[in-house]
Design a protein around this motif. Structure first.
Motif, PDB file in Angstrom:
ATOM      1  N   LEU A 261       2.354   1.738  -3.474  1.00 33.43           N
ATOM      2  CA  LEU A 261       1.347   2.250  -4.403  1.00 33.43           C
ATOM      3  C   LEU A 261       1.097   3.743  -4.163  1.00 33.43           C
ATOM      4  CD1 LEU A 261      -0.773   1.818  -6.599  1.00 33.43           C
ATOM      5  CD2 LEU A 261      -2.366   1.050  -4.816  1.00 33.43           C
TER       6      LEU A 261
ATOM      7  N   LEU B  91       0.828  -1.208   0.000  1.00 33.84           N
ATOM      8  CA  LEU B  91       0.000   0.000   0.000  1.00 33.84           C
ATOM      9  C   LEU B  91       0.863   1.259   0.000  1.00 33.84           C
ATOM     10  CD1 LEU B  91      -2.778  -1.049   2.548  1.00 33.84           C
ATOM     11  CD2 LEU B  91      -3.061  -0.724   0.079  1.00 33.84           C
TER      12      LEU B  91
ATOM     13  N   ALA C 235      -2.571  -4.470  -4.392  1.00 32.84           N
ATOM     14  CA  ALA C 235      -1.824  -3.218  -4.386  1.00 32.84           C
ATOM     15  C   ALA C 235      -0.540  -3.341  -5.205  1.00 32.84           C
ATOM     16  CB  ALA C 235      -1.499  -2.808  -2.951  1.00 32.84           C
ATOM     17  N   THR C 236       0.097  -4.503  -5.147  1.00 31.41           N
ATOM     18  CA  THR C 236       1.316  -4.715  -5.928  1.00 31.41           C
ATOM     19  C   THR C 236       1.022  -4.698  -7.424  1.00 31.41           C
ATOM     20  OG1 THR C 236       2.288  -6.022  -4.142  1.00 31.41           O
ATOM     21  CG2 THR C 236       3.237  -6.295  -6.334  1.00 31.41           C
TER      22      THR C 236
END
Length: 309
Positions: A201, A198, A296-297
């Protein structure tokens, strides 16, 4: 007569461009964070070994007593003189809290120092201009800390469980308390990996160190709050009914209670999670966290490809 000799010169040293070179670069650039992480692991390990060493003495101070002493019950004066249980409770709780909320500093660091600062300063574009593709750059940026965080937190969870001994709730807290729950299972690793993803990102979205750190921390706070709020709903609860009186199991997490009196008789209905639900809830929550980390990745790689040639 001269003989022409062909000299073979050794190739000039080159900076490694493979994964090993990228790994070394990540470790070198973020060596301050690496040193801090190593010191934190060493400190927590020392504390947990100390807690294990005083665990038996702490349990002696957490027993029923009587004044005067009688068979099966020591004198209260002798029990009250044992203060090591207070030390044990304080320090074991401190380590549990650190493991539970490690996601916060991880997310802030990932959004600020790991990604946001390098995009803001132009260091990332410099790396991309030296035969390191943006995808490989981000893969190394995420993989190296992910391995270190997973190994470190996983090892501390094992040490924490070892130091907690028999898990006496009076000393280490009930299993459903946030710090006791997260800090003793695989969810700890899931939280740190989710925080890393997270934060990364957030750093890619904002491309600023301070903003990336702030948004990464905010995302971690929201994730922790939501899962803590709905943790009891991750697994079906048990319902028991009785008339007159109902004795609940020790360390039961009561989620609902209804009492009604009909025809002079009290009817009780209780919904709860017994201690045996600890592992099912752990696995479900860990799965959610790993799914968040994976999403998120993937979003981070998609965003990077959209913004780079």
């Amino acid at each position: 007569m001269t003989t022409a000799l062909t000299a073979t010169t050794a190739p000039a040293d080159r900076t490694p461009r493979g994964p090993r070179g990228l790994v070394w670069t990540v470790l070198r650039v973020h060596r301050t964070a690496l040193v801090f992480w190593a010191l934190a692991l060493l400190g927590a390990t020392a504390v947990l070994i100390w807690m294990y060493a005083i665990g038996d003495e702490a349990r002696k101070g957490d027993v029923p007593c009587a004044t005067p002493a009688r068979e099966g019950y020591p004198g209260c004066a002798s029990v009250e003189s044992i203060t090591v249980d207070d030390v044990y409770i304080s320090w074991i709780g401190l380590v549990a809290n650190a493991l539970t909320y490690a996601i916060w500093p991880v997310a802030a660091w990932a959004g600020g120092a790991l990604i946001g600062r390098e995009l803001e300063s132009g260091t990332a574009r410099l790396a991309w201009s030296q035969s390191v593709t943006p995808t490989r750059w981000l893969a190394a940026k995420l993989a190296v800390p992910a391995v270190l965080l997973a190994a470190g937190t996983g090892g501390l969870v094992l040490l924490n469980n070892w130091a907690r001994g028999d898990g006496d709730p009076d000393l280490v807290g009930d299993w459903y308390n946030a710090d006791a729950f997260v800090g003793t299972g695989p969810a700890t690793v899931g939280y740190t990996l989710a925080g890393l993803a997270l934060g990364a990102l957030a750093g890619l979205l904002l491309r600023r160190a301070l903003a990336g750190a702030g948004v990464g921390l905010l995302a971690a706070l929201v994730l922790c709050g939501v899962l803590e709020r709905f943790r009891e709903d991750l697994w079906p609860a048990v319902t028991r009914t009785a008339t007159g009186r109902l004795e609940m199991p020790r360390s039961a997490l009561v989620t609902g209670r209804d009492e009604r009196t009909m025809d002079g008789v009290r009817h009780i209905r209780v919904t709860y999670h017994p201690e045996s639900h600890y592992w099912p809830i752990q696995y479900v929550e860990t799965g959610i966290l790993l799914a968040v980390a994976a999403a998120a990745t993937l979003a981070a790689f998609w965003l990077l490809r959209r913004r780079t040639p």
